[in-house]
Design a protein around this motif. Structure first.
Motif, PDB file in Angstrom:
ATOM      1  N   GLU A 208       0.974  -1.236  -0.155  1.00  0.00           N
ATOM      2  CA  GLU A 208      -0.050   0.132  -0.271  1.00  0.00           C
ATOM      3  C   GLU A 208       1.008   1.349  -0.119  1.00  0.00           C
ATOM      4  N   GLY A 209       1.441   1.736  -1.022  1.00  0.00           N
ATOM      5  CA  GLY A 209       2.375   2.559  -1.335  1.00  0.00           C
ATOM      6  C   GLY A 209       1.470   4.026  -0.638  1.00  0.00           C
ATOM      7  N   PRO A 210       2.436   5.138  -0.228  1.00  0.00           N
ATOM      8  CA  PRO A 210       1.852   6.327   0.251  1.00  0.00           C
ATOM      9  C   PRO A 210       1.276   7.073  -0.979  1.00  0.00           C
ATOM     10  N   GLY A 211      -0.100   7.486  -0.701  1.00  0.00           N
ATOM     11  CA  GLY A 211      -0.784   8.065  -1.730  1.00  0.00           C
ATOM     12  C   GLY A 211      -0.526   9.755  -1.562  1.00  0.00           C
ATOM     13  N   THR A 212      -0.099  10.019  -0.462  1.00  0.00           N
ATOM     14  CA  THR A 212       0.040  11.657  -0.194  1.00  0.00           C
ATOM     15  C   THR A 212       1.475  11.724   0.605  1.00  0.00           C
ATOM     16  N   TRP A 213       1.912  13.060   0.679  1.00  0.00           N
ATOM     17  CA  TRP A 213       3.027  13.416   1.271  1.00  0.00           C
ATOM     18  C   TRP A 213       2.840  12.819   2.815  1.00  0.00           C
ATOM     19  N   ASP A 214       1.752  13.345   3.444  1.00  0.00           N
ATOM     20  CA  ASP A 214       1.504  13.148   4.905  1.00  0.00           C
ATOM     21  C   ASP A 214       1.597  11.361   5.167  1.00  0.00           C
ATOM     22  N   CYS A 346       1.635  12.702  -3.836  1.00  0.00           N
ATOM     23  CA  CYS A 346       1.288  14.156  -3.991  1.00  0.00           C
ATOM     24  C   CYS A 346       0.728  14.759  -2.586  1.00  0.00           C
ATOM     25  N   PRO A 347       0.669  16.158  -2.577  1.00  0.00           N
ATOM     26  CA  PRO A 347       0.122  16.628  -1.326  1.00  0.00           C
ATOM     27  C   PRO A 347      -1.156  16.122  -1.112  1.00  0.00           C
ATOM     28  N   THR A 348      -2.014  16.044  -1.724  1.00  0.00           N
ATOM     29  CA  THR A 348      -3.443  15.354  -1.367  1.00  0.00           C
ATOM     30  C   THR A 348      -3.704  14.185  -2.313  1.00  0.00           C
ATOM     31  N   SER A 349      -4.890  13.500  -2.212  1.00  0.00           N
ATOM     32  CA  SER A 349      -5.223  12.365  -3.136  1.00  0.00           C
ATOM     33  C   SER A 349      -5.525  12.607  -4.592  1.00  0.00           C
ATOM     34  N   THR A 350      -5.502  13.810  -4.740  1.00  0.00           N
ATOM     35  CA  THR A 350      -5.573  14.403  -6.472  1.00  0.00           C
ATOM     36  C   THR A 350      -4.046  14.101  -6.782  1.00  0.00           C
ATOM     37  N   ARG A 351      -4.155  13.488  -7.934  1.00  0.00           N
ATOM     38  CA  ARG A 351      -3.027  13.099  -8.714  1.00  0.00           C
ATOM     39  C   ARG A 351      -2.668  14.199  -9.655  1.00  0.00           C
ATOM     40  N   ASN A 352      -1.248  14.618  -9.746  1.00  0.00           N
ATOM     41  CA  ASN A 352      -0.987  15.428 -10.563  1.00  0.00           C
ATOM     42  C   ASN A 352       0.356  14.891 -11.297  1.00  0.00           C
ATOM     43  N   PHE A 353       0.616  15.216 -12.621  1.00  0.00           N
ATOM     44  CA  PHE A 353       1.699  14.734 -13.465  1.00  0.00           C
ATOM     45  C   PHE A 353       3.008  15.260 -13.228  1.00  0.00           C
ATOM     46  N   VAL A 354       3.767  14.716 -13.403  1.00  0.00           N
ATOM     47  CA  VAL A 354       5.413  15.155 -13.624  1.00  0.00           C
ATOM     48  C   VAL A 354       5.586  15.305 -15.067  1.00  0.00           C
ATOM     49  N   TYR A 355       6.315  16.394 -15.409  1.00  0.00           N
ATOM     50  CA  TYR A 355       6.592  16.486 -16.773  1.00  0.00           C
ATOM     51  C   TYR A 355       8.044  16.457 -16.983  1.00  0.00           C
ATOM     52  N   ASN A 356       8.291  16.083 -18.382  1.00  0.00           N
ATOM     53  CA  ASN A 356       9.587  16.047 -19.044  1.00  0.00           C
ATOM     54  C   ASN A 356       9.392  16.676 -20.599  1.00  0.00           C
ATOM     55  N   GLY A 357      10.460  17.398 -20.892  1.00  0.00           N
ATOM     56  CA  GLY A 357      10.404  17.486 -22.408  1.00  0.00           C
ATOM     57  C   GLY A 357      10.883  16.556 -23.271  1.00  0.00           C
TER      58      GLY A 357
END
Length: 521
Positions: A208-214, A346-357
């Motif tokens: 069960e990986g951590p879903g948030t920073w907390d 991520c800080p909250t349960s909302t998932r955001n993407f990491v970007y690369n060029g």
């Protein structure tokens, strides 16, 4: 890439804010302005005194390039790839091409950059080399300065399995192909790697990986308090500002920042002073306040951090996909004890993407090479599925044909890491692709200090607590510096570039910014 000390491109900091770092180790480096404008005699003397990964001086490494009886010289920083390159690329090619001899030198990224600078000045460049250690300069700038020669007419890269991954302004310049991406652009260097034995001892359900920073903080506290001996939840190597800079870029993106390079693609403005960057640094501060960070972190570089993790002194470490490959080279016993990986929380349960060029070219043929066709033919072998499978098996940065990882002989944690990248990473805009004149601006921009990495370092060592203020001051400085550089290249070089070159109004944060997106910009 690189002894794992590196990886492939440029730093996402001050002047190169539109590109992403591929360098895993820091140290002495060549600045963009030195590279484009020429180095002083004193700087060259320092380069000549620098030591390479093989224990030689830069002068000796350069001399070797010109004194090997016609052997094709190949320099790079990819330590985990050493056996694979020799056994699966060079040896088979030499066996099928009698009379061809290939000699490779592997150096740490800073030393490679210095050796290349010396070799350039003394007309003793290797035939093929990577760009690690060259100060984050755009390939377009070096193409313009005559560092490389095109390879597209020497071997069929356009018709290769990687042909659809060739971008103007990244691999193709003035309709000529100069390089190709053997590695995937879908990666990041803040992967949470964990010691399965320590997490089990601490009562953490690693599945069960951590879903948030907390939640990640809670896991780190459990490891720190629930294991025997001097074991800490995590290690955050803070000796090298570049590691911290890259880490904060990734954490900020996880918090919703655009990327790569701290640019709001809707406006073209820098956003180092935005809330996601403040949150990212505050998260690292919170880990310190929790007393879960290895106390020697301030004196560690990235490889030192991995060594402490491998020794069982820390349970979790955030670094790149090359982590497992590096362990197998230097600390294989740590892999035997157990290693796993999670998505970057991520800080909250909302998932955001990491970007690369779009992934830049990795290997380039020197304009000084007299064996360009042979070099191109060797490089073309790297585009095949067969080689990409071998590349995957080295467990460094994921191969360009990332789908081959599913069938490659790799550790389960590496396979999971690459699978996570497909979910977590999106390809963002690269200003140089949209307007090739951007490289002139980036080359003109001066390195600013304190930059993002310096600021994070100061915060973690207690030299400052004004996170928002420091970020605002840096954001104002880099914005002004870019405006100055734009004006200089407009007036002195006639470049057709302005702030609009950093605006990509059709950018969709949920999608890759692909070649069609550039065309519809």
């Amino acid at each position: 890439m690189g002894p794992h000390d590196r990886i492939l491109g440029s730093s996402p900091g001050a002047a190169s804010a539109g590109r992403r770092s591929v360098t895993r180790t820091t140290g002495r480096s060549v600045s963009r302005r030195q590279l484009i404008g020429g180095s002083t005699a004193g700087a060259l003397a320092a380069f000549l005194a620098a030591c390479t990964g093989g224990g030689q001086t830069s002068r000796q490494s350069v001399a070797a390039a010109g004194g090997s009886g016609g052997a094709l010289q190949w320099w790079d920083q990819f330590r985990p790839l050493t056996k694979m390159l020799q056994n699966d690329l060079f040896t088979p090619f030499m066996q099928s091409h009698p009379g061809v001899k290939i000699e490779r030198r592997q150096m740490d990224a800073p030393d490679l950059g210095q050796a290349l600078q010396v070799g350039r000045r003394s007309n003793q460049m290797p035939d093929v080399h990577s760009m690690a250690g060259l100060g984050g300069i755009s390939p377009a700038a070096l193409v313009s300065e005559g560092w490389f020669q095109p390879i597209g007419k020497l071997a069929d890269f356009a018709g290769s399995p990687l042909g659809d991954q060739l971008y103007d302004g990244v691999h193709r310049f003035n309709d000529e192909i100069y390089s190709f991406p053997p590695f995937s652009g879908r990666w990041h260097d803040a992967v949470p790697w964990y010691n399965t034995a320590l997490l089990k001892e601490a009562g953490v359900d690693a599945e069960e990986g951590p879903g948030t920073w907390d939640e990640l903080r809670e896991y780190a506290r459990k490891v720190t308090n629930g294991t025997e001996g001097d074991v800490y939840g995590t290690v955050v190597p803070s000796k090298e500002a570049e590691y911290l800079q890259n880490l904060v870029h990734r954490l900020a993106m996880a918090a919703g920042a655009p990327g790569p390079g701290a640019i709001d693609w809707k406006t073209g403005d820098y956003v180092f002073d935005s809330e996601p960057y403040v949150q990212a640094i505050e998260f690292l501060v919170a880990l310190q306040k929790d007393k879960v960070v290895h106390p020697a972190s301030a004196s560690m570089g990235a490889r030192d951090g991995r060594a402490r993790w491998a020794a069982g002194q820390a349970g979790i470490y955030l670094w790149g996909a090359w982590f497992v490959g590096g362990l197998l080279v230097d600390e294989p016993e740590a892999v035997e004890r157990g290693v796993g990986t999670w998505h970057l929380p991520c800080p909250t349960s909302t998932r955001n993407f990491v970007y690369n060029g779009a992934q830049a070219g990795t290997f380039w043929v020197s304009s000084q090479s007299k064996q360009a066709k042979t070099a191109a033919e060797v490089m073309l072998q790297m585009t095949t599925k067969e080689f990409q499978l071998k590349l995957a098996s080295a467990m460094d940065q994921p191969p360009a044909l990332a789908e081959v990882v599913a069938e490659a002989e790799v550790h389960a944690a590496y396979r999971q890491c690459v699978a996570n990248f497909q979910d977590d990473v999106r390809i963002g805009p690269v200003p140089e692709v949209g307007n090739p004149a951007v490289w002139q601006v980036l080359a003109e921009m001066r390195d600013l200090h304190p930059n993002l990495g310096d600021i994070v370092q100061s915060v973690l060592t207690g030299s400052t607590t004004d996170i928002a203020g420091e970020l605002k001051r840096f954001n104002d400085k880099i914005s002004a510096e870019r405006d100055r550089a734009i004006k200089v290249v407009q007036e002195e070089k006639g470049a057709k570039v302005d702030r609009k070159a950093w605006v990509f109004a059709n950018w969709d944060p949920k999608k890759d910014y692909d070649q069609q997106a550039y065309a519809g910009r």
